[in-house]
Design a protein around this motif. Structure first.
Motif, PDB file in Angstrom:
ATOM      1  N   ARG A 163       0.827  -1.212   0.000  1.00  0.00           N
ATOM      2  CA  ARG A 163       0.000   0.000   0.000  1.00  0.00           C
ATOM      3  C   ARG A 163       0.861   1.262   0.000  1.00  0.00           C
ATOM      4  O   ARG A 163       0.561   2.233  -0.709  1.00  0.00           O
ATOM      5  CB  ARG A 163      -0.938   0.004   1.205  1.00  0.00           C
TER       6      ARG A 163
ATOM      7  N   LEU B 163      -0.382  12.871   2.707  1.00  0.00           N
ATOM      8  CA  LEU B 163      -1.767  12.398   2.771  1.00  0.00           C
ATOM      9  C   LEU B 163      -1.865  10.956   2.286  1.00  0.00           C
ATOM     10  O   LEU B 163      -2.502  10.099   2.929  1.00  0.00           O
ATOM     11  CB  LEU B 163      -2.661  13.300   1.923  1.00  0.00           C
ATOM     12  N   ALA B 164      -1.232  10.665   1.141  1.00  0.00           N
ATOM     13  CA  ALA B 164      -1.312   9.326   0.558  1.00  0.00           C
ATOM     14  C   ALA B 164      -0.716   8.275   1.484  1.00  0.00           C
ATOM     15  O   ALA B 164      -1.284   7.186   1.668  1.00  0.00           O
ATOM     16  CB  ALA B 164      -0.597   9.301  -0.789  1.00  0.00           C
TER      17      ALA B 164
ATOM     18  N   THR C 258      -0.294   8.512   4.785  1.00  0.00           N
ATOM     19  CA  THR C 258      -1.112   8.403   5.997  1.00  0.00           C
ATOM     20  C   THR C 258      -2.309   7.497   5.751  1.00  0.00           C
ATOM     21  O   THR C 258      -2.664   6.650   6.571  1.00  0.00           O
ATOM     22  CB  THR C 258      -1.577   9.791   6.450  1.00  0.00           C
ATOM     23  N   GLU C 259      -2.930   7.648   4.591  1.00  0.00           N
ATOM     24  CA  GLU C 259      -4.060   6.778   4.247  1.00  0.00           C
ATOM     25  C   GLU C 259      -3.606   5.337   4.036  1.00  0.00           C
ATOM     26  O   GLU C 259      -4.313   4.396   4.395  1.00  0.00           O
ATOM     27  CB  GLU C 259      -4.745   7.289   2.978  1.00  0.00           C
TER      28      GLU C 259
ATOM     29  N   GLY D 279      -3.578   2.843   6.923  1.00  0.00           N
ATOM     30  CA  GLY D 279      -4.834   2.257   7.374  1.00  0.00           C
ATOM     31  C   GLY D 279      -5.167   2.688   8.785  1.00  0.00           C
ATOM     32  O   GLY D 279      -4.526   3.562   9.388  1.00  0.00           O
ATOM     33  N   THR D 280      -6.181   2.059   9.331  1.00  0.00           N
ATOM     34  CA  THR D 280      -6.624   2.339  10.696  1.00  0.00           C
ATOM     35  C   THR D 280      -6.672   1.026  11.465  1.00  0.00           C
ATOM     36  O   THR D 280      -6.511  -0.060  10.915  1.00  0.00           O
ATOM     37  CB  THR D 280      -8.017   2.970  10.710  1.00  0.00           C
TER      38      THR D 280
ATOM     39  N   GLN E  52      -8.868  -1.734  10.089  1.00  0.00           N
ATOM     40  CA  GLN E  52      -8.578  -2.424   8.825  1.00  0.00           C
ATOM     41  C   GLN E  52      -7.846  -3.730   9.086  1.00  0.00           C
ATOM     42  O   GLN E  52      -7.148  -3.884  10.045  1.00  0.00           O
ATOM     43  CB  GLN E  52      -7.754  -1.530   7.920  1.00  0.00           C
TER      44      GLN E  52
END
Length: 202
Positions: A142, A191-192, A194-195, A198-199, A202
């Motif tokens: 990712r 931003l990319a 950090t996304e 995941g959290t 996930q």
């Protein structure tokens, strides 16, 4: 490197080393990382090199997550198809992550850190990106896919897993071969990434 001088695609696997040689361009590293993730193979270290003939090599030092020897014939077949655009790599990685989520390690009472650090002072010819995130299946894919979407070229990568935390460092350049100095691009990159971390859900 002599392997670059051949001028054609090569996919090699032996012992603990996985190597992809292909036309230089964003996304090559992510493809390699995705194929390894599909097969339950952990990346310990990685490096990328390019040549004047437009070829690039990505080399991964790996180990099987089960400790068993890597079945390279199967991995190389999938890698060849992935490089030809014949594997739904993102879907396959996501599928594996779902199937094995219950086995994810939780070795520390303290939650793993999540942060991205981007530094242009550590290297003369590349931007250095450090990513700390909870270790999870598909994380490296990712992260590097997010870099590929922004057309970044990964020159070198250092991959570490410290308990439940992934600590990854990348030396990258833009499409022009230089450091990243566009403030808008740097914001999008943060931003990319950090996304991509995941959290906890996930």
């Amino acid at each position: 490197m002599a392997i670059l001088e051949v001028g054609k695609r090569q996919v090699l696997g032996r012992g603990t080393t996985f190597t992809i040689v292909d036309r230089d361009g964003p996304g090559l590293f992510a493809t390699g990382a995705g194929v390894l993730t599909m097969h339950g193979i952990d990346v310990l270290d990685a490096a990328a090199f390019s040549a004047d003939n437009g070829m690039a090599v990505n080399q991964f030092i790996v180990q099987s997550s089960t400790g068993a020897p890597v079945e390279w014939d199967r991995v190389l077949d999938v890698a060849e198809r992935a490089l030809q655009g014949r594997v739904a790599l993102s879907a396959r990685v996501a599928q594996r992550a779902r199937n094995y989520a219950r086995y994810q390690r939780r070795l520390s009472a303290a939650p793993p850190r999540r942060f991205v650090a981007i530094d242009n002072s550590l290297s003369d010819d590349a931007t250095v990106i450090d990513v700390h995130a909870p270790d999870s299946i598909g994380l490296l894919y990712r992260i590097t896919k997010a870099m590929a979407e922004l057309r970044l070229d990964i020159r070198t990568a250092k991959i570490q897993t410290l308990g439940p935390e992934a600590v990854d460092s990348f030396y990258v350049t833009g499409v022009d071969g230089n450091k990243l100095d566009d403030p808008d691009l740097l914001r999008e990159l943060e931003l990319a990434l950090t996304e991509a971390m995941g959290t906890d859900d996930q």
